[in-house]
Design a protein around this motif. Structure first.
Motif, mmCIF file in Angstrom:
data_model
loop_
_atom_site.group_PDB
_atom_site.id
_atom_site.type_symbol
_atom_site.label_atom_id
_atom_site.label_comp_id
_atom_site.label_asym_id
_atom_site.label_seq_id
_atom_site.Cartn_x
_atom_site.Cartn_y
_atom_site.Cartn_z
ATOM 1 N N ASN A 161 0.834 -1.200 0.000
ATOM 2 C CA ASN A 161 0.000 0.000 0.000
ATOM 3 C C ASN A 161 0.874 1.257 0.000
ATOM 4 O OD1 ASN A 161 -1.891 1.994 0.323
ATOM 5 N ND2 ASN A 161 -2.736 1.228 2.251
ATOM 6 N N PRO A 162 0.874 2.040 -1.083
ATOM 7 C CA PRO A 162 1.730 3.230 -1.139
ATOM 8 C C PRO A 162 1.264 4.354 -0.227
ATOM 9 C CG PRO A 162 0.339 3.120 -3.081
ATOM 10 C CD PRO A 162 0.117 1.838 -2.331
ATOM 11 N N ASN A 163 0.066 4.232 0.329
ATOM 12 C CA ASN A 163 -0.412 5.253 1.265
ATOM 13 C C ASN A 163 0.287 5.145 2.622
ATOM 14 O OD1 ASN A 163 -2.400 6.530 -0.424
ATOM 15 N ND2 ASN A 163 -3.651 4.693 -0.188
ATOM 16 N N GLU A 164 0.989 4.059 2.830
ATOM 17 C CA GLU A 164 1.733 3.885 4.064
ATOM 18 C C GLU A 164 3.129 4.498 3.899
ATOM 19 O OE1 GLU A 164 1.829 -0.231 4.992
ATOM 20 O OE2 GLU A 164 -0.352 -0.450 5.114
ATOM 21 N N SER A 165 3.448 5.425 4.791
ATOM 22 C CA SER A 165 4.737 6.118 4.689
ATOM 23 C C SER A 165 5.907 5.154 4.792
ATOM 24 C CB SER A 165 4.844 7.179 5.786
ATOM 25 O OG SER A 165 4.736 6.585 7.072
ATOM 26 N N GLN A 166 5.712 4.077 5.549
ATOM 27 C CA GLN A 166 6.782 3.101 5.701
ATOM 28 C C GLN A 166 7.151 2.458 4.372
ATOM 29 O OE1 GLN A 166 5.842 -0.110 8.346
ATOM 30 N NE2 GLN A 166 7.948 -0.881 8.429
ATOM 31 N N VAL A 167 6.147 2.234 3.510
ATOM 32 C CA VAL A 167 6.395 1.634 2.200
ATOM 33 C C VAL A 167 7.242 2.569 1.346
ATOM 34 C CG1 VAL A 167 5.326 0.831 0.066
ATOM 35 C CG2 VAL A 167 4.300 0.244 2.264
ATOM 36 N N LEU A 168 6.909 3.861 1.355
ATOM 37 C CA LEU A 168 7.667 4.828 0.571
ATOM 38 C C LEU A 168 9.086 4.982 1.099
ATOM 39 C CD1 LEU A 168 4.931 7.573 0.011
ATOM 40 C CD2 LEU A 168 5.587 5.694 -1.504
ATOM 41 N N GLU A 169 9.251 4.908 2.416
ATOM 42 C CA GLU A 169 10.597 4.985 2.989
ATOM 43 C C GLU A 169 11.429 3.772 2.582
ATOM 44 O OE1 GLU A 169 10.070 5.355 7.156
ATOM 45 O OE2 GLU A 169 9.206 7.379 7.064
ATOM 46 N N PHE A 199 10.988 2.058 -0.109
ATOM 47 C CA PHE A 199 11.261 2.192 -1.540
ATOM 48 C C PHE A 199 12.425 3.152 -1.765
ATOM 49 C CE2 PHE A 199 10.210 3.795 -5.885
ATOM 50 C CZ PHE A 199 10.329 2.580 -6.542
ATOM 51 N N GLU A 200 12.484 4.218 -0.972
ATOM 52 C CA GLU A 200 13.616 5.148 -1.066
ATOM 53 C C GLU A 200 14.932 4.421 -0.776
ATOM 54 O OE1 GLU A 200 15.663 8.681 1.531
ATOM 55 O OE2 GLU A 200 13.584 8.121 1.941
ATOM 56 N N LYS A 201 14.934 3.596 0.266
ATOM 57 C CA LYS A 201 16.136 2.843 0.599
ATOM 58 C C LYS A 201 16.510 1.874 -0.522
ATOM 59 C CE LYS A 201 15.494 3.034 5.625
ATOM 60 N NZ LYS A 201 15.257 2.247 6.863
ATOM 61 N N PHE A 202 15.487 1.269 -1.137
ATOM 62 C CA PHE A 202 15.758 0.361 -2.250
ATOM 63 C C PHE A 202 16.429 1.103 -3.406
ATOM 64 C CE2 PHE A 202 14.260 -0.800 -6.496
ATOM 65 C CZ PHE A 202 14.900 -2.018 -6.654
ATOM 66 N N LEU A 203 15.912 2.283 -3.740
ATOM 67 C CA LEU A 203 16.476 3.048 -4.858
ATOM 68 C C LEU A 203 17.927 3.434 -4.586
ATOM 69 C CD1 LEU A 203 13.518 5.420 -5.876
ATOM 70 C CD2 LEU A 203 14.252 3.304 -6.983
ATOM 71 N N GLN A 240 21.067 2.127 -6.806
ATOM 72 C CA GLN A 240 22.044 2.998 -7.455
ATOM 73 C C GLN A 240 23.466 2.674 -7.014
ATOM 74 O OE1 GLN A 240 21.025 7.154 -7.140
ATOM 75 N NE2 GLN A 240 19.518 6.974 -8.776
ATOM 76 N N ALA A 241 23.620 2.312 -5.749
ATOM 77 C CA ALA A 241 24.951 1.918 -5.270
ATOM 78 C C ALA A 241 25.443 0.667 -5.993
ATOM 79 C CB ALA A 241 24.913 1.686 -3.759
ATOM 80 N N ARG A 242 24.535 -0.264 -6.231
ATOM 81 C CA ARG A 242 24.916 -1.470 -6.969
ATOM 82 C C ARG A 242 25.326 -1.140 -8.396
ATOM 83 N NH1 ARG A 242 19.757 -5.124 -5.087
ATOM 84 N NH2 ARG A 242 20.617 -5.922 -3.126
#
Length: 479
Positions: A171-179, A181-185, A189-191
């Motif tokens: 659920n993208p309405n959950e701030s935890q999901v967006l956080e 996703f930010e860490k994933f991005l 990029q580091a990879r």
């Protein structure tokens, strides 16, 4: 049917529908028919390579399953990954990547789109692009595939794809999901920073073990490896573009004033060129204790007065321009100094002209570095070809600079070309789209083919169309 989850179905359908509808309006274009292969979830439209047409209706669903699966699934048998991941790869490679124009990137950044909308778009598009890249990597020639560093790159991309799949259904309405996703991005990029040097090492290992080179235009293996490396690095650039734009727009990274994400609507090309010269001159002086000057002339064909004093400007990504300009200047200055070494206290300047027309920016950089033989000009865009010393394992010192610079130029349908005058010098021509609406991503896409079919890699069938999509047409009209 595919196993794409409902939360991204609307995003995918909207994107794919816009591409296919714009394609039907250009159905009279032979070039478009030859470039496009689409299979749309929910709309039952499929590209039939045998009939070279788009088939619709229930028959298209059966056609896609039979034709596509028969070509893709046998390839997956030797892949060292979970069956569920293989199935997802097959699902997502049935969709063509969606080429986005710089104008559309700008609109997405300007209209105040919510972060969750960008999350859904990136989730769908990055999944598709990663799937195409991973499947494409499985077709790299075996001579390179068996190298340890090549396997490392494949495993890195597969790991990123698996992690991305975990966001489907969240659920993208959950701030935890967006956080998360930010860490994933950021992790992704580091990879990606390993992609170029690791693949360069793989190529070096292959050359060392097999006693061969990669700069022979008549060698099928060399051409095949260049073809797949071009596709890998273009995909790398595109994924970096998507993720960097998202992270910059939504405040996860410090934004540069007057930019929308990583795009500057008023990019002064001359200023970027001067910055590149300063950095290249610093390196040149460190190596040779001297550096040639750079004379720059501006010419604006769109200005009635053709003002040569006003720097040329337009909408572009400064970081991409820097990569292109710096690589060309670095090569020009090195050749310039070495060829005129006996006259190093009075070096002639390098000449540059920055010209703006209605359609393109053209930047010509001319040196007096002695040029190269005509039969070596094409080799300058082969990986690992370099006339300088190979001092380290970095991509730039291994002869990756010019090929990558050309890919950055071609990414938004520009180009980088070389004209050499043996014994005198070299002219480098850099073409950049002047209109943000026509600066459309040029993306590789996986197209299955059998061993019995003749695969023509230069026909453009496995690259997206230069026309892009009409995804944001309605949004733009409403503004």
């Amino acid at each position: 049917s595919t196993s794409i989850l409902p939360d991204t179905m609307g995003v995918l359908s909207r994107i794919r529908s816009s591409v296919i509808s714009s394609g039907f309006r250009r159905a009279g274009s032979k070039k478009w028919r030859n470039e496009t292969r689409l299979e749309l979830v929910g709309s039952q439209a499929c590209w039939d390579p045998t009939r070279r047409t788009i088939v619709t209706g229930q028959s298209s669903s059966n056609l896609c399953k039979e034709k596509y699966s028969s070509l893709v699934l046998p390839m997956t048998e030797s892949w060292s990954m979970e069956t569920s991941v293989k199935d997802k790869l097959v699902d997502f490679t049935k969709h063509s990547p969606t080429p986005i124009s710089i104008e559309q990137f700008l609109i997405m950044g300007k209209i105040g789109a919510k972060e969750k909308d960008s999350f859904l778009f990136l989730l769908a598009e990055m999944s598709t692009r990663l799937a195409h890249t991973i499947v494409d990597l499985q077709r790299i020639p075996e001579e390179l595939m068996e190298m340890e560093d090549c396997q490392f790159i494949i495993n890195q991309y597969t790991a990123s794809f698996k992690e991305l799949l975990e966001f489907h259904g969240r659920n993208p309405n959950e701030s935890q999901v967006l956080e998360m996703f930010e860490k994933f991005l950021n992790t992704f990029q580091a990879r990606q920073t390993d992609t170029v040097p690791r693949m360069a090492n793989a190529c070096m290992d292959m050359i060392s073990q097999r006693g061969m080179g990669l700069d022979d235009a008549t060698c099928h293996l060399s051409m095949s490896i260049k073809h797949y490396l071009d596709r890998l690095y273009t995909s790398m650039i595109s994924l970096q573009m998507l993720s960097s734009q998202h992270l910059s727009i939504y405040g996860h990274r410090r934004s540069i004033p007057h930019q929308i994400g990583i795009i500057n609507p008023q990019t002064k090309l001359t200023s970027v060129l001067v910055d590149c010269y300063d950095d290249a001159a610093f390196d040149c002086e460190n190596t040779y204790m001297v550096a040639p000057k750079l004379n720059i002339k501006n010419y604006n064909a769109t200005d009635p007065d053709h003002d040569v004093n006003e720097p040329v400007s337009g909408v572009h990504i400064p970081a991409h321009l820097y990569t292109i300009f710096h690589e060309v200047l670095k090569n020009s200055m090195r050749a310039h100094v070495e060829h005129n070494w006996d006259n190093r206290d009075n070096l002639p300047p390098i000449q540059a002209i920055v010209c703006q027309s209605n359609d393109d920016f053209t930047i010509k950089i001319s040196d007096m570095g002695g040029g190269v033989p005509r039969h070596n000009v094409d080799k300058m865009f082969f990986y690992l070809y370099t006339t300088g010393p190979k001092q380290s394992n970095s991509g730039k010192s291994l002869g990756y600079g010019l090929p990558l610079a050309q890919l950055y130029a071609r990414y938004f349908h520009g180009d980088l070309r070389i004209a050499s005058y043996e014994g005198y010098g070299t002219d480098a021509y850099i073409y950049i789209r002047a209109l943000a609406s026509t600066a459309v991503e040029r993306l590789p896409m996986y197209v299955p083919f059998t061993r019995d079919e003749k695969y023509e890699s230069d026909m453009g069938q496995d690259w997206t169309s230069k026309f892009g999509s009409d995804l944001l047409k309605d949004v733009k009209t409403a503004q």
